[in-house]
Design a protein around this motif. Sequence first.
Motif, mmCIF file in Angstrom:
data_model
loop_
_atom_site.group_PDB
_atom_site.id
_atom_site.type_symbol
_atom_site.label_atom_id
_atom_site.label_comp_id
_atom_site.label_asym_id
_atom_site.label_seq_id
_atom_site.Cartn_x
_atom_site.Cartn_y
_atom_site.Cartn_z
ATOM 1 N N UNK A 13 0.833 -1.208 0.000
ATOM 2 C CA UNK A 13 0.000 0.000 0.000
ATOM 3 C C UNK A 13 0.865 1.255 0.000
ATOM 4 N N UNK A 14 1.936 1.243 0.769
ATOM 5 C CA UNK A 14 2.812 2.413 0.860
ATOM 6 C C UNK A 14 3.471 2.753 -0.473
ATOM 7 N N UNK A 15 3.688 1.745 -1.309
ATOM 8 C CA UNK A 15 4.339 1.980 -2.595
ATOM 9 C C UNK A 15 3.442 2.718 -3.585
ATOM 10 N N UNK A 16 2.173 2.827 -3.279
ATOM 11 C CA UNK A 16 1.201 3.511 -4.143
ATOM 12 C C UNK A 16 1.257 2.975 -5.571
ATOM 13 N N UNK A 17 1.242 1.672 -5.676
ATOM 14 C CA UNK A 17 1.251 1.014 -6.979
ATOM 15 C C UNK A 17 -0.091 1.173 -7.669
ATOM 16 N N UNK A 18 -0.118 0.934 -8.959
ATOM 17 C CA UNK A 18 -1.391 0.904 -9.667
ATOM 18 C C UNK A 18 -2.271 -0.145 -9.003
ATOM 19 N N UNK A 19 -3.582 0.113 -8.895
ATOM 20 C CA UNK A 19 -4.464 -0.829 -8.195
ATOM 21 C C UNK A 19 -4.346 -2.271 -8.665
ATOM 22 N N UNK A 20 -4.217 -2.489 -9.974
ATOM 23 C CA UNK A 20 -4.141 -3.863 -10.464
ATOM 24 C C UNK A 20 -2.821 -4.536 -10.081
ATOM 25 N N UNK A 21 -1.746 -3.754 -9.989
ATOM 26 C CA UNK A 21 -0.460 -4.310 -9.571
ATOM 27 C C UNK A 21 -0.512 -4.657 -8.085
ATOM 28 N N UNK A 22 -1.029 -3.737 -7.280
ATOM 29 C CA UNK A 22 -1.150 -3.987 -5.841
ATOM 30 C C UNK A 22 -2.047 -5.191 -5.569
ATOM 31 N N UNK A 23 -3.135 -5.291 -6.297
ATOM 32 C CA UNK A 23 -4.059 -6.403 -6.108
ATOM 33 C C UNK A 23 -3.384 -7.727 -6.429
ATOM 34 N N UNK A 24 -2.622 -7.773 -7.493
ATOM 35 C CA UNK A 24 -1.901 -8.992 -7.851
ATOM 36 C C UNK A 24 -0.878 -9.374 -6.808
ATOM 37 N N UNK A 25 -0.147 -8.393 -6.298
ATOM 38 C CA UNK A 25 0.862 -8.668 -5.277
ATOM 39 C C UNK A 25 0.202 -9.164 -3.991
ATOM 40 N N UNK A 26 -0.909 -8.567 -3.627
ATOM 41 C CA UNK A 26 -1.612 -8.981 -2.412
ATOM 42 C C UNK A 26 -2.108 -10.415 -2.555
ATOM 43 N N UNK A 27 -2.499 -10.797 -3.754
ATOM 44 C CA UNK A 27 -2.921 -12.177 -3.990
ATOM 45 C C UNK A 27 -1.833 -13.174 -3.597
ATOM 46 N N UNK A 28 -0.587 -12.856 -3.909
ATOM 47 C CA UNK A 28 0.524 -13.730 -3.526
ATOM 48 C C UNK A 28 0.677 -13.793 -2.006
ATOM 49 N N UNK A 29 0.517 -12.656 -1.350
ATOM 50 C CA UNK A 29 0.649 -12.617 0.113
ATOM 51 C C UNK A 29 -0.490 -13.392 0.768
ATOM 52 N N UNK A 30 -1.689 -13.264 0.214
ATOM 53 C CA UNK A 30 -2.819 -14.030 0.748
ATOM 54 C C UNK A 30 -2.575 -15.529 0.589
ATOM 55 N N UNK A 31 -2.030 -15.917 -0.564
ATOM 56 C CA UNK A 31 -1.719 -17.326 -0.798
ATOM 57 C C UNK A 31 -0.666 -17.843 0.183
ATOM 58 N N UNK A 32 0.176 -16.936 0.685
ATOM 59 C CA UNK A 32 1.207 -17.322 1.653
ATOM 60 C C UNK A 32 0.644 -17.458 3.064
ATOM 61 N N UNK A 33 -0.628 -17.078 3.233
ATOM 62 C CA UNK A 33 -1.269 -17.272 4.529
ATOM 63 C C UNK A 33 -1.384 -16.045 5.395
ATOM 64 N N UNK A 34 -1.293 -14.865 4.820
ATOM 65 C CA UNK A 34 -1.405 -13.647 5.617
ATOM 66 C C UNK A 34 -2.766 -13.552 6.291
ATOM 67 N N UNK A 35 -2.776 -13.107 7.528
ATOM 68 C CA UNK A 35 -4.023 -12.832 8.237
ATOM 69 C C UNK A 35 -4.433 -11.413 7.873
ATOM 70 N N UNK A 36 -5.347 -11.272 6.935
ATOM 71 C CA UNK A 36 -5.707 -9.952 6.423
ATOM 72 C C UNK A 36 -6.544 -9.136 7.394
ATOM 73 N N UNK A 37 -6.963 -9.747 8.487
ATOM 74 C CA UNK A 37 -7.718 -9.002 9.500
ATOM 75 C C UNK A 37 -6.879 -8.666 10.718
#
Length: 79
Positions: A13-37
């Motif tokens: 989020x801090x990198x202020x990436x384009x929304x689609x780039x940030x969304x793709x990167x977050x998908x990888x983090x979610x797959x790694x098991x991040x607790x998004x809450x």
Amino acid sequence: MEYKLWGILLTILDLELLPEVATGMVGYVLDAGANVSAVSPAGHVVLHIAADVGNYALCQTLVQGGADVNVLSGVYGRK
């Protein structure tokens, strides 16, 4: 590990990436098991920050990944 993954989400989020780039990167983090809450030690929740900066595509990805839309944090929603 939970806060390391949370830190990666916050950095995306801090990198202020384009929304689609940030969304793709977050998908990888979610797959790694991040607790998004998870609430960070500073009282932040990634979903709240994504909404605050207007990245609604990322909000949708976080909610689909299991983010609790009712979580309260020390910054947004709690005294």
